[in-house]
Design a protein around this motif. Sequence first.
Motif, PDB file in Angstrom:
ATOM      1  N   ALA A 108       8.393 -15.507   2.326  1.00 18.03           N
ATOM      2  CA  ALA A 108       8.288 -16.801   1.654  1.00 18.03           C
ATOM      3  C   ALA A 108       7.135 -16.821   0.657  1.00 18.03           C
ATOM      4  CB  ALA A 108       8.087 -17.903   2.687  1.00 18.03           C
ATOM      5  N   HIS A 109       7.377 -17.482  -0.479  1.00 14.79           N
ATOM      6  CA  HIS A 109       6.305 -17.713  -1.444  1.00 14.79           C
ATOM      7  C   HIS A 109       5.433 -18.882  -1.010  1.00 14.79           C
ATOM      8  CE1 HIS A 109       9.396 -15.956  -4.384  1.00 14.79           C
ATOM      9  NE2 HIS A 109       8.470 -15.046  -4.213  1.00 14.79           N
ATOM     10  N   ALA A 110       6.023 -19.830  -0.291  1.00 13.95           N
ATOM     11  CA  ALA A 110       5.272 -21.008   0.134  1.00 13.95           C
ATOM     12  C   ALA A 110       5.912 -21.627   1.361  1.00 13.95           C
ATOM     13  CB  ALA A 110       5.217 -22.043  -0.995  1.00 13.95           C
ATOM     14  N   GLY A 159      -1.070 -22.062  10.528  1.00 11.52           N
ATOM     15  CA  GLY A 159      -0.966 -20.630  10.230  1.00 11.52           C
ATOM     16  C   GLY A 159      -0.636 -20.378   8.777  1.00 11.52           C
ATOM     17  N   TYR A 160       0.277 -21.158   8.222  1.00 14.03           N
ATOM     18  CA  TYR A 160       0.610 -21.000   6.806  1.00 14.03           C
ATOM     19  C   TYR A 160      -0.548 -21.432   5.912  1.00 14.03           C
ATOM     20  CZ  TYR A 160       5.485 -19.910   7.868  1.00 14.03           C
ATOM     21  OH  TYR A 160       6.634 -19.297   8.317  1.00 14.03           O
ATOM     22  N   ALA A 161      -1.295 -22.444   6.358  1.00 18.79           N
ATOM     23  CA  ALA A 161      -2.476 -22.854   5.588  1.00 18.79           C
ATOM     24  C   ALA A 161      -3.489 -21.723   5.541  1.00 18.79           C
ATOM     25  CB  ALA A 161      -3.099 -24.110   6.201  1.00 18.79           C
ATOM     26  N   ALA A 162      -3.673 -21.027   6.676  1.00 18.91           N
ATOM     27  CA  ALA A 162      -4.616 -19.917   6.723  1.00 18.91           C
ATOM     28  C   ALA A 162      -4.188 -18.777   5.807  1.00 18.91           C
ATOM     29  CB  ALA A 162      -4.752 -19.411   8.165  1.00 18.91           C
ATOM     30  N   SER A 168       1.508 -29.191   1.052  1.00 20.29           N
ATOM     31  CA  SER A 168       1.680 -30.362   1.897  1.00 20.29           C
ATOM     32  C   SER A 168       1.999 -31.581   1.036  1.00 20.29           C
ATOM     33  CB  SER A 168       0.402 -30.613   2.708  1.00 20.29           C
ATOM     34  OG  SER A 168       0.602 -31.645   3.648  1.00 20.29           O
ATOM     35  N   VAL A 169       3.050 -32.315   1.421  1.00 23.28           N
ATOM     36  CA  VAL A 169       3.524 -33.451   0.627  1.00 23.28           C
ATOM     37  C   VAL A 169       3.755 -34.649   1.544  1.00 23.28           C
ATOM     38  CG1 VAL A 169       5.393 -34.322  -0.845  1.00 23.28           C
ATOM     39  CG2 VAL A 169       4.612 -31.958  -1.096  1.00 23.28           C
TER      40      VAL A 169
END
Length: 220
Positions: A108-110, A159-162, A168-169
Amino acid sequence: MRLVLIAPPGAGKGTQAARIAAHFGVLHIATGNLLRSHVQRGTPLGRAVRASMDAGALVPDRIVRDIVSEAMAGAKAAGVGYVLDGYPRTRAQARAVHRTAARIGMTAHAALHLRVDDEEAVRRMLARAADEHRPDDTEPVIRRRLKLYHEVTRPVVDGYAARGILVSVDGTGTADQVTARVLERLEEPAWPAICIPALLSRPATLEPRATPVLMTGCST
């Protein structure tokens, strides 16, 4: 674009995933739909899913991983990205899907996180239960689902934030309002910093792209 979508129950994740996929011309990988499709078609994976369901057990992670891997491979063969909806739900699943995607160059890119507070989520799900005549979707049941989300799935967001790929929306408001916010964020010229996007300049509409656009220069 290759995107993982994570949101609490009641956030309208399925609606937003379908809209994002249509907008960017990528595959919507909805794990629940894929599982049902395999069962209906009687594939080997579908028979394994049916066996778990008949036994009253959860579908094993390896089966879901295999189904997602098959869908990702299909997206790669078609030359498009994906929006992954409904998986991963745990840190272990997140690690597993990353390893699976890395083997075929489709990580994933994001990760898109739709933020909705618990009271709004409860209100939405109770309204949906009334509209769709779901007597089992009571407030205590809904709150238990939200508690499980915070305990098990919310750490996936961290985990993805790290990893530096979290977007985040705010997920409150009408479906159209949320879609507009999401597309605005995904089309920001500076997002994500580690990529050299070939897209990110169109207005936030729901019209599909004539030609699917992929992120370039992104880490896999």
